[in-house]
Scaffold this active site. Structure first.
Site, PDB file in Angstrom:
ATOM      1  N   LEU A 159       1.030  -1.175   0.064  1.00  0.00           N
ATOM      2  CA  LEU A 159      -0.142   0.069   0.027  1.00  0.00           C
ATOM      3  C   LEU A 159       0.902   1.157  -0.184  1.00  0.00           C
ATOM      4  O   LEU A 159       0.661   2.163   1.079  1.00  0.00           O
ATOM      5  CB  LEU A 159      -0.963   0.019   1.282  1.00  0.00           C
ATOM      6  N   ASP A 173       5.450  -6.041   2.487  1.00  0.00           N
ATOM      7  CA  ASP A 173       6.637  -5.406   1.359  1.00  0.00           C
ATOM      8  C   ASP A 173       7.243  -6.415   0.914  1.00  0.00           C
ATOM      9  O   ASP A 173       7.722  -7.397   1.769  1.00  0.00           O
ATOM     10  CB  ASP A 173       7.399  -4.485   2.490  1.00  0.00           C
ATOM     11  N   ALA A 198       5.855  -2.964  -7.905  1.00  0.00           N
ATOM     12  CA  ALA A 198       6.787  -2.510  -8.437  1.00  0.00           C
ATOM     13  C   ALA A 198       6.818  -0.830  -8.068  1.00  0.00           C
ATOM     14  O   ALA A 198       5.677  -0.483  -8.067  1.00  0.00           O
ATOM     15  CB  ALA A 198       7.166  -2.710  -9.940  1.00  0.00           C
ATOM     16  N   THR A 234       8.316  -5.109 -18.484  1.00  0.00           N
ATOM     17  CA  THR A 234       8.077  -4.201 -19.452  1.00  0.00           C
ATOM     18  C   THR A 234       8.706  -4.020 -20.488  1.00  0.00           C
ATOM     19  O   THR A 234       9.837  -4.462 -20.725  1.00  0.00           O
ATOM     20  CB  THR A 234       8.186  -2.907 -18.462  1.00  0.00           C
ATOM     21  N   ASP A 235       8.114  -3.644 -21.669  1.00  0.00           N
ATOM     22  CA  ASP A 235       8.872  -3.406 -22.996  1.00  0.00           C
ATOM     23  C   ASP A 235      10.026  -2.275 -22.743  1.00  0.00           C
ATOM     24  O   ASP A 235      10.863  -2.190 -23.586  1.00  0.00           O
ATOM     25  CB  ASP A 235       8.023  -2.852 -24.070  1.00  0.00           C
ATOM     26  N   GLU A 236      10.020  -1.245 -21.621  1.00  0.00           N
ATOM     27  CA  GLU A 236      10.882  -0.324 -21.425  1.00  0.00           C
ATOM     28  C   GLU A 236      12.156  -0.999 -21.221  1.00  0.00           C
ATOM     29  O   GLU A 236      13.321  -0.123 -21.575  1.00  0.00           O
ATOM     30  CB  GLU A 236      10.345   0.649 -20.295  1.00  0.00           C
ATOM     31  N   TYR A 294      13.990   3.590 -13.746  1.00  0.00           N
ATOM     32  CA  TYR A 294      12.923   2.448 -13.755  1.00  0.00           C
ATOM     33  C   TYR A 294      13.111   1.489 -14.530  1.00  0.00           C
ATOM     34  O   TYR A 294      12.990   0.072 -14.170  1.00  0.00           O
ATOM     35  CB  TYR A 294      11.439   3.291 -14.184  1.00  0.00           C
ATOM     36  N   LYS A 309      13.908  -2.684 -13.509  1.00  0.00           N
ATOM     37  CA  LYS A 309      13.074  -3.691 -14.141  1.00  0.00           C
ATOM     38  C   LYS A 309      13.962  -4.870 -14.814  1.00  0.00           C
ATOM     39  O   LYS A 309      13.835  -5.654 -14.856  1.00  0.00           O
ATOM     40  CB  LYS A 309      11.967  -3.262 -15.003  1.00  0.00           C
ATOM     41  N   ASP A 357      10.922  18.585 -22.041  1.00  0.00           N
ATOM     42  CA  ASP A 357      10.880  17.197 -21.944  1.00  0.00           C
ATOM     43  C   ASP A 357      11.415  16.336 -20.851  1.00  0.00           C
ATOM     44  O   ASP A 357      12.083  17.122 -20.134  1.00  0.00           O
ATOM     45  CB  ASP A 357      11.833  16.815 -23.297  1.00  0.00           C
ATOM     46  N   GLY A 360      16.325  12.291 -21.085  1.00  0.00           N
ATOM     47  CA  GLY A 360      16.322  10.690 -21.391  1.00  0.00           C
ATOM     48  C   GLY A 360      15.217  10.029 -21.982  1.00  0.00           C
ATOM     49  O   GLY A 360      15.077   8.859 -22.076  1.00  0.00           O
ATOM     50  N   HIS A 361      14.178  10.876 -22.341  1.00  0.00           N
ATOM     51  CA  HIS A 361      12.859  10.264 -22.608  1.00  0.00           C
ATOM     52  C   HIS A 361      12.964   9.458 -23.805  1.00  0.00           C
ATOM     53  O   HIS A 361      13.517   9.819 -25.143  1.00  0.00           O
ATOM     54  CB  HIS A 361      12.038  11.730 -23.250  1.00  0.00           C
TER      55      HIS A 361
HETATM   56  P1  NAD Z   1       1.134   0.758  -9.945  1.00  0.00           P
HETATM   57  O1  NAD Z   1       2.111   1.644  -9.555  1.00  0.00           O
HETATM   58  O2  NAD Z   1      -0.075   1.119 -10.238  1.00  0.00           O
HETATM   59  O3  NAD Z   1       1.263  -0.450  -8.801  1.00  0.00           O
HETATM   60  C1  NAD Z   1       2.299  -0.986  -8.031  1.00  0.00           C
HETATM   61  C2  NAD Z   1       1.494  -1.833  -6.853  1.00  0.00           C
HETATM   62  O4  NAD Z   1       2.705  -2.430  -6.189  1.00  0.00           O
HETATM   63  C3  NAD Z   1       0.763  -1.026  -5.900  1.00  0.00           C
HETATM   64  O5  NAD Z   1      -0.303  -1.537  -5.458  1.00  0.00           O
HETATM   65  C4  NAD Z   1       1.873  -0.722  -4.653  1.00  0.00           C
HETATM   66  O6  NAD Z   1       1.522  -0.661  -3.418  1.00  0.00           O
HETATM   67  C5  NAD Z   1       2.677  -2.287  -4.744  1.00  0.00           C
HETATM   68  N1  NAD Z   1       4.049  -2.063  -4.284  1.00  0.00           N
HETATM   69  C6  NAD Z   1       4.917  -1.018  -4.506  1.00  0.00           C
HETATM   70  N2  NAD Z   1       6.111  -1.431  -3.751  1.00  0.00           N
HETATM   71  C7  NAD Z   1       5.748  -2.551  -3.024  1.00  0.00           C
HETATM   72  C8  NAD Z   1       6.621  -3.407  -2.234  1.00  0.00           C
HETATM   73  N3  NAD Z   1       7.750  -3.096  -1.915  1.00  0.00           N
HETATM   74  N4  NAD Z   1       5.906  -4.292  -1.746  1.00  0.00           N
HETATM   75  C9  NAD Z   1       4.627  -4.718  -2.145  1.00  0.00           C
HETATM   76  N5  NAD Z   1       3.911  -3.974  -2.834  1.00  0.00           N
HETATM   77  C10 NAD Z   1       4.315  -3.075  -3.278  1.00  0.00           C
HETATM   78  O7  NAD Z   1       1.911  -0.220 -11.198  1.00  0.00           O
HETATM   79  P2  NAD Z   1       0.911  -0.891 -12.392  1.00  0.00           P
HETATM   80  O8  NAD Z   1       1.104   0.063 -13.378  1.00  0.00           O
HETATM   81  O9  NAD Z   1      -0.121  -1.575 -11.931  1.00  0.00           O
HETATM   82  O10 NAD Z   1       2.202  -2.046 -12.985  1.00  0.00           O
HETATM   83  C11 NAD Z   1       2.056  -3.217 -12.411  1.00  0.00           C
HETATM   84  C12 NAD Z   1       3.426  -3.964 -12.906  1.00  0.00           C
HETATM   85  O11 NAD Z   1       3.327  -4.106 -14.367  1.00  0.00           O
HETATM   86  C13 NAD Z   1       4.795  -3.457 -12.680  1.00  0.00           C
HETATM   87  O12 NAD Z   1       5.680  -4.306 -12.391  1.00  0.00           O
HETATM   88  C14 NAD Z   1       5.179  -2.559 -13.996  1.00  0.00           C
HETATM   89  O13 NAD Z   1       6.614  -2.617 -14.158  1.00  0.00           O
HETATM   90  C15 NAD Z   1       4.400  -3.606 -15.004  1.00  0.00           C
HETATM   91  N6  NAD Z   1       4.011  -2.826 -16.231  1.00  0.00           N
HETATM   92  C16 NAD Z   1       3.268  -1.931 -16.209  1.00  0.00           C
HETATM   93  C17 NAD Z   1       2.902  -1.297 -17.364  1.00  0.00           C
HETATM   94  C18 NAD Z   1       2.107   0.073 -17.359  1.00  0.00           C
HETATM   95  O14 NAD Z   1       1.570   0.674 -18.559  1.00  0.00           O
HETATM   96  N7  NAD Z   1       1.375   0.306 -16.065  1.00  0.00           N
HETATM   97  C19 NAD Z   1       3.294  -1.943 -18.603  1.00  0.00           C
HETATM   98  C20 NAD Z   1       4.284  -2.800 -18.614  1.00  0.00           C
HETATM   99  C21 NAD Z   1       4.689  -3.566 -17.414  1.00  0.00           C
HETATM  100  P1  TYD Z   2       3.676   7.384 -19.038  1.00  0.00           P
HETATM  101  O1  TYD Z   2       2.223   7.294 -18.920  1.00  0.00           O
HETATM  102  O2  TYD Z   2       4.705   8.178 -18.015  1.00  0.00           O
HETATM  103  O3  TYD Z   2       4.378   6.020 -19.400  1.00  0.00           O
HETATM  104  P2  TYD Z   2       5.878   5.519 -20.022  1.00  0.00           P
HETATM  105  O4  TYD Z   2       6.846   6.809 -19.694  1.00  0.00           O
HETATM  106  O5  TYD Z   2       6.284   4.279 -19.063  1.00  0.00           O
HETATM  107  O6  TYD Z   2       5.642   5.287 -21.258  1.00  0.00           O
HETATM  108  O7  TYD Z   2       3.931   8.218 -20.175  1.00  0.00           O
HETATM  109  C1  TYD Z   2       3.730   8.060 -21.533  1.00  0.00           C
HETATM  110  C2  TYD Z   2       4.187   9.108 -22.523  1.00  0.00           C
HETATM  111  O8  TYD Z   2       3.570  10.276 -22.225  1.00  0.00           O
HETATM  112  C3  TYD Z   2       5.685   9.112 -22.229  1.00  0.00           C
HETATM  113  O9  TYD Z   2       6.201   9.458 -23.595  1.00  0.00           O
HETATM  114  C4  TYD Z   2       5.576  10.594 -21.750  1.00  0.00           C
HETATM  115  C5  TYD Z   2       4.529  11.284 -22.054  1.00  0.00           C
HETATM  116  N1  TYD Z   2       3.900  12.242 -21.031  1.00  0.00           N
HETATM  117  C6  TYD Z   2       3.597  13.526 -21.269  1.00  0.00           C
HETATM  118  O10 TYD Z   2       3.900  13.988 -22.247  1.00  0.00           O
HETATM  119  N2  TYD Z   2       3.065  14.264 -20.355  1.00  0.00           N
HETATM  120  C7  TYD Z   2       2.623  13.812 -19.176  1.00  0.00           C
HETATM  121  O11 TYD Z   2       2.416  14.555 -18.152  1.00  0.00           O
HETATM  122  C8  TYD Z   2       3.058  12.414 -18.758  1.00  0.00           C
HETATM  123  C9  TYD Z   2       2.794  11.732 -17.323  1.00  0.00           C
HETATM  124  C10 TYD Z   2       3.645  11.545 -19.861  1.00  0.00           C
END
Ligand code: NAD
Ligand code: TYD
Length: 337
Positions: free
Chosen positions: A36, A60, A83, A125-127, A150, A154, A272, A275-276
């Protein structure tokens, strides 16, 4: 009867996944271990209160005792979503990213060995692949080239998973997905951040020239992919998931303006991100071929539904913005991590 430890189940994708899995398979139980943090929100799963196959454990993933305590609920499988997930936060302070994403994964892997877990899935993640030029796609063979703290954390976690699979014979699968959107996404990420601002008639901050490209996938498609990788993924393999839906940020921003009937004058170009990454795009043919998975949602319908969800759940966003939910946790479960 599998009992799946879902870590980070109170976040965006984790909460969608817990709901998906419990609804899809009556033989599966879920133990949700979540610290949480600011991104974890119990309100994302209030509909599961009292569900006979669902257990919530506050803890945790970097804490061995917390992880062991969760494992003792009869856990047979682990799917690690927990994460720190926001690139901009990792640029401000990479400490929590290394701690949760790397040390947390190591802690889970050790527990997976200790408790003789059947299958371990790492949600990555693809990142981790870095940034593409104007053409080409990320495949599972693309070398790791993370550019942000980040994505570096990962990638470090992915390498640990592969090392444990190789060295100890742990059944482990890694999934790498592109940008998700859908309900319950924390309103710091592009789509919910912009929807929340536009609903209040506020300007939306587009980073740099807005021509960065992301490959958008509905969170439901990602959840089906993770389930398929858990059930049918081969140990030691990586599976990419994507929506085959590339959009420059500025084009996506204009779609949101149109859906919300807002003028383009609400676009504000800002500095920007350092490192975007310029472009992400996924080749998901391996998952289609081996797992029988394919993205189903169309972006047009998915985005419209997402806008409507945020419109209908303005109180959910307002509670996050007011930090009310943090004091709620403190009362219910002690201070949040
Ligand atoms: P989020 O930030 O919405 O949620 C993360 C959750 O992990 C939260 O509930 C947080 O409380 C919990 N958490 C964080 N640190 C913790 C710890 N030390 N111990 C236990 N719980 C902890 O993230 P999300 O967007 O739902 O992403 C989930 C996973 O998917 C991540 O591993 C992320 O790297 C991966 N992912 C996300 C995306 C995306 O577009 N959001 C895309 C590809 C992969
Ligand atoms: P984000 O949702 O943070 O995902 P990620 O960086 O993991 O791809 O951002 C998506 C794209 O949008 C990314 O190129 C950064 C851009 N962005 C903005 O232009 N303005 C914003 O306020 C945010 C949060 C992201």
């Amino acid at each position: 009867m599998p009992t799946v430890l879902v870590t980070g189940g109170c976040g965006f994708i984790g909460s969608n996944f817990v709901r998906h899995l419990l609804a899809t398979d009556a033989a599966v139980s879920v133990v949700n271990l979540d610290a949480l943090t600011y991104a974890g929100n119990l309100a994302n799963l209030t509909d599961l209160t009292g569900h006979p196959r669902y257990t919530f454990v506050k803890g945790d993933i970097t804490d061995r005792d917390d992880v062991r305590g969760a494992m003792r609920h009869g856990v047979t499988d682990v799917i690690n979503f927990a994460a720190e997930s926001h690139v901009d936060r990792s640029i401000q302070d990479s400490g929590p990213f290394v701690r949760t994403n790397v040390i947390g994964t190591q802690t889970l892997l050790d527990a997976a060995r200790e408790f003789k877990i059947s299958k371990y899935v790492q949600v990555s993640t693809d990142e981790v692949y870095g940034s593409l030029g104007p053409t080409g796609l990320f495949t599972e063979e693309t070398p790791l080239h993370p550019n942000s703290p980040y994505s570096a954390s990962k990638a470090g976690a992915d390498l640990l998973v592969q090392a444990y699979q190789h060295t100890f014979g742990l059944h482990a699968v890694i999934t790498r997905c592109s940008n998700n959107y859908g309900p319950y996404q924390f309103p710091e990420k592009l789509i919910p951040h912009f929807i929340a601002k536009l609903l209040k008639n506020e300007r939306v901050p587009v980073y740099g020239d807005g021509l960065q490209v992301r490959d958008w996938i509905h969170v439901r498609d990602h959840c089906r992919g993770i389930e398929a990788a858990w059930r049918a993924g081969r140990s030691g393999e990586v599976y990419n998931f994507g929506g085959r839906c590339e959009k420059p940020n500025i084009a996506l921003t204009k779609e949101l303006l149109k859906l919300l009937d807002r003028p383009e004058s609400l676009i504000e170009y800002v500095a920007d991100r350092p490192g975007h990454d310029r472009r992400y795009a996924i080749d998901c043919t391996k998952a289609e071929r081996e797992l029988g998975w394919a993205p189903r949602e169309t972006f047009e319908a998915g985005l419209r539904e997402t806008v409507e969800w945020y419109r209908a759940n303005a109180a959910w966003v307002a509670a996050i913005n007011s930090k009310e939910y943090l004091s709620y946790y403190a009362k219910q479960y002690g201070p949040s991590a």
